[in-house]
Scaffold this motif. Structure first.
Motif, PDB file in Angstrom:
ATOM      1  N   SER A  69       0.784  -1.231   0.000  1.00 38.80           N
ATOM      2  CA  SER A  69       0.000   0.000   0.000  1.00 38.80           C
ATOM      3  C   SER A  69       0.817   1.283   0.000  1.00 38.80           C
ATOM      4  O   SER A  69       0.358   2.295  -0.510  1.00 38.80           O
ATOM      5  CB  SER A  69      -0.917   0.037   1.230  1.00 38.80           C
ATOM      6  OG  SER A  69      -1.793  -1.056   1.233  1.00 38.80           O
ATOM      7  N   LEU A  70       1.993   1.240   0.598  1.00 38.37           N
ATOM      8  CA  LEU A  70       2.775   2.463   0.765  1.00 38.37           C
ATOM      9  C   LEU A  70       3.953   2.503  -0.195  1.00 38.37           C
ATOM     10  O   LEU A  70       4.455   1.462  -0.610  1.00 38.37           O
ATOM     11  CB  LEU A  70       3.276   2.558   2.208  1.00 38.37           C
ATOM     12  CG  LEU A  70       2.190   2.583   3.283  1.00 38.37           C
ATOM     13  CD1 LEU A  70       2.817   2.604   4.668  1.00 38.37           C
ATOM     14  CD2 LEU A  70       1.259   3.764   3.092  1.00 38.37           C
ATOM     15  N   PRO A  71       4.393   3.716  -0.525  1.00 38.32           N
ATOM     16  CA  PRO A  71       5.562   3.833  -1.417  1.00 38.32           C
ATOM     17  C   PRO A  71       6.788   3.143  -0.814  1.00 38.32           C
ATOM     18  O   PRO A  71       7.043   3.243   0.381  1.00 38.32           O
ATOM     19  CB  PRO A  71       5.783   5.347  -1.516  1.00 38.32           C
ATOM     20  CG  PRO A  71       4.488   5.962  -1.133  1.00 38.32           C
ATOM     21  CD  PRO A  71       3.854   5.023  -0.158  1.00 38.32           C
ATOM     22  N   ARG A  72       7.521   2.460  -1.656  1.00 40.99           N
ATOM     23  CA  ARG A  72       8.717   1.720  -1.216  1.00 40.99           C
ATOM     24  C   ARG A  72       9.704   2.631  -0.465  1.00 40.99           C
ATOM     25  O   ARG A  72      10.266   2.259   0.545  1.00 40.99           O
ATOM     26  CB  ARG A  72       9.389   1.119  -2.456  1.00 40.99           C
ATOM     27  CG  ARG A  72      10.675   0.407  -2.180  1.00 40.99           C
ATOM     28  CD  ARG A  72      10.433  -1.046  -1.822  1.00 40.99           C
ATOM     29  NE  ARG A  72      10.659  -1.223  -0.412  1.00 40.99           N
ATOM     30  CZ  ARG A  72       9.982  -2.065   0.375  1.00 40.99           C
ATOM     31  NH1 ARG A  72       9.045  -2.799  -0.103  1.00 40.99           N
ATOM     32  NH2 ARG A  72      10.229  -2.174   1.636  1.00 40.99           N
ATOM     33  N   LYS A  73       9.879   3.851  -0.962  1.00 47.40           N
ATOM     34  CA  LYS A  73      10.807   4.782  -0.322  1.00 47.40           C
ATOM     35  C   LYS A  73      10.362   5.103   1.102  1.00 47.40           C
ATOM     36  O   LYS A  73      11.187   5.166   2.015  1.00 47.40           O
ATOM     37  CB  LYS A  73      10.948   6.062  -1.140  1.00 47.40           C
ATOM     38  CG  LYS A  73      11.928   7.042  -0.510  1.00 47.40           C
ATOM     39  CD  LYS A  73      12.240   8.199  -1.412  1.00 47.40           C
ATOM     40  CE  LYS A  73      13.183   9.221  -0.850  1.00 47.40           C
ATOM     41  NZ  LYS A  73      13.787   9.016   0.409  1.00 47.40           N
ATOM     42  N   GLN A  74       9.075   5.291   1.299  1.00 48.12           N
ATOM     43  CA  GLN A  74       8.572   5.591   2.640  1.00 48.12           C
ATOM     44  C   GLN A  74       8.861   4.438   3.599  1.00 48.12           C
ATOM     45  O   GLN A  74       9.329   4.646   4.709  1.00 48.12           O
ATOM     46  CB  GLN A  74       7.070   5.867   2.588  1.00 48.12           C
ATOM     47  CG  GLN A  74       6.465   6.175   3.936  1.00 48.12           C
ATOM     48  CD  GLN A  74       4.963   6.400   3.873  1.00 48.12           C
ATOM     49  OE1 GLN A  74       4.356   6.348   2.806  1.00 48.12           O
ATOM     50  NE2 GLN A  74       4.362   6.631   5.023  1.00 48.12           N
ATOM     51  N   VAL A  75       8.601   3.234   3.165  1.00 52.35           N
ATOM     52  CA  VAL A  75       8.844   2.051   4.001  1.00 52.35           C
ATOM     53  C   VAL A  75      10.343   1.906   4.276  1.00 52.35           C
ATOM     54  O   VAL A  75      10.756   1.711   5.426  1.00 52.35           O
ATOM     55  CB  VAL A  75       8.277   0.779   3.331  1.00 52.35           C
ATOM     56  CG1 VAL A  75       8.639  -0.468   4.125  1.00 52.35           C
ATOM     57  CG2 VAL A  75       6.763   0.893   3.171  1.00 52.35           C
ATOM     58  N   ASP A  76      11.154   2.036   3.229  1.00 50.56           N
ATOM     59  CA  ASP A  76      12.608   1.929   3.401  1.00 50.56           C
ATOM     60  C   ASP A  76      13.148   3.002   4.341  1.00 50.56           C
ATOM     61  O   ASP A  76      14.032   2.732   5.160  1.00 50.56           O
ATOM     62  CB  ASP A  76      13.318   2.027   2.051  1.00 50.56           C
ATOM     63  CG  ASP A  76      13.122   0.785   1.193  1.00 50.56           C
ATOM     64  OD1 ASP A  76      12.670  -0.256   1.730  1.00 50.56           O
ATOM     65  OD2 ASP A  76      13.409   0.856  -0.018  1.00 50.56           O
ATOM     66  N   ASP A  77      12.614   4.230   4.231  1.00 53.48           N
ATOM     67  CA  ASP A  77      13.063   5.317   5.105  1.00 53.48           C
ATOM     68  C   ASP A  77      12.765   5.015   6.570  1.00 53.48           C
ATOM     69  O   ASP A  77      13.593   5.267   7.448  1.00 53.48           O
ATOM     70  CB  ASP A  77      12.415   6.645   4.710  1.00 53.48           C
ATOM     71  CG  ASP A  77      12.975   7.219   3.413  1.00 53.48           C
ATOM     72  OD1 ASP A  77      13.998   6.696   2.905  1.00 53.48           O
ATOM     73  OD2 ASP A  77      12.365   8.175   2.896  1.00 53.48           O
ATOM     74  N   VAL A  78      11.599   4.455   6.836  1.00 52.51           N
ATOM     75  CA  VAL A  78      11.263   4.113   8.223  1.00 52.51           C
ATOM     76  C   VAL A  78      12.168   2.994   8.722  1.00 52.51           C
ATOM     77  O   VAL A  78      12.709   3.065   9.829  1.00 52.51           O
ATOM     78  CB  VAL A  78       9.775   3.729   8.367  1.00 52.51           C
ATOM     79  CG1 VAL A  78       9.486   3.144   9.754  1.00 52.51           C
ATOM     80  CG2 VAL A  78       8.890   4.937   8.119  1.00 52.51           C
ATOM     81  N   TYR A  79      12.375   1.968   7.902  1.00 56.44           N
ATOM     82  CA  TYR A  79      13.271   0.882   8.313  1.00 56.44           C
ATOM     83  C   TYR A  79      14.674   1.411   8.614  1.00 56.44           C
ATOM     84  O   TYR A  79      15.287   1.026   9.599  1.00 56.44           O
ATOM     85  CB  TYR A  79      13.362  -0.187   7.228  1.00 56.44           C
ATOM     86  CG  TYR A  79      12.136  -1.058   7.083  1.00 56.44           C
ATOM     87  CD1 TYR A  79      11.131  -1.080   8.033  1.00 56.44           C
ATOM     88  CD2 TYR A  79      11.976  -1.869   5.970  1.00 56.44           C
ATOM     89  CE1 TYR A  79      10.007  -1.881   7.882  1.00 56.44           C
ATOM     90  CE2 TYR A  79      10.863  -2.678   5.816  1.00 56.44           C
ATOM     91  CZ  TYR A  79       9.880  -2.677   6.778  1.00 56.44           C
ATOM     92  OH  TYR A  79       8.789  -3.475   6.627  1.00 56.44           O
ATOM     93  N   ALA A  80      15.165   2.308   7.764  1.00 60.48           N
ATOM     94  CA  ALA A  80      16.505   2.864   7.966  1.00 60.48           C
ATOM     95  C   ALA A  80      16.570   3.715   9.229  1.00 60.48           C
ATOM     96  O   ALA A  80      17.572   3.690   9.947  1.00 60.48           O
ATOM     97  CB  ALA A  80      16.919   3.696   6.749  1.00 60.48           C
ATOM     98  N   SER A  81      15.494   4.433   9.523  1.00 60.06           N
ATOM     99  CA  SER A  81      15.502   5.331  10.681  1.00 60.06           C
ATOM    100  C   SER A  81      15.453   4.587  12.013  1.00 60.06           C
ATOM    101  O   SER A  81      15.841   5.141  13.036  1.00 60.06           O
ATOM    102  CB  SER A  81      14.340   6.321  10.603  1.00 60.06           C
ATOM    103  OG  SER A  81      13.112   5.670  10.857  1.00 60.06           O
TER     104      SER A  81
END
Length: 121
Positions: A69-81
């Protein structure tokens, strides 16, 4: 097509989807048409006692709702943070992602139902 988008799409296709195999069955059939590349593939919920195991399927596919459902970049950014964050912060960040994905999915579903009822497609 942007190479990053293509790479991301191919990565999704190469993922291990075996977790879904007990819940989703596939029926394939060769179809005789003028289009030689046509292949009919039907995916359907697994059956138990002649009843679809939809509840189990829903429980399984909800595990994929956030990345779907969510943009890949948004998910990746949260994982990285949250890589080095305390576990409570990781849990909160992941919970917010899941809630946002569910909310978006529900809103999209309601919107499509309303459009259908209003005579849209």
């Amino acid at each position: 097509m942007d190479e990053n988008i293509l790479e991301a799409a191919l990565a999704v296709l190469r993922r291990d989807w075996s977790i879904l195999s007990p819940r989703i069955r596939t029926a394939e059939h060769d179809v005789s048409t003028d289009h030689r590349h046509l292949n009919l593939r039907l995916h359907y919920p697994a059956l138990r006692d002649a009843e679809a195991t939809v509840e189990e399927l829903v429980r399984t596919i909800t595990l994929f709702l956030t990345p779907f459902s969510l943009p890949r970049k948004q998910v990746d950014d949260v994982y990285a943070s949250v890589k080095m964050a305390p576990i409570s912060e990781c849990h909160q960040a992941m919970s917010r992602l899941d809630q946002e994905a569910r909310s978006l999915f529900i809103r999209a579903r309601k919107s499509s139902v309303f459009a259908h009822l209003a005579g849209g497609s």
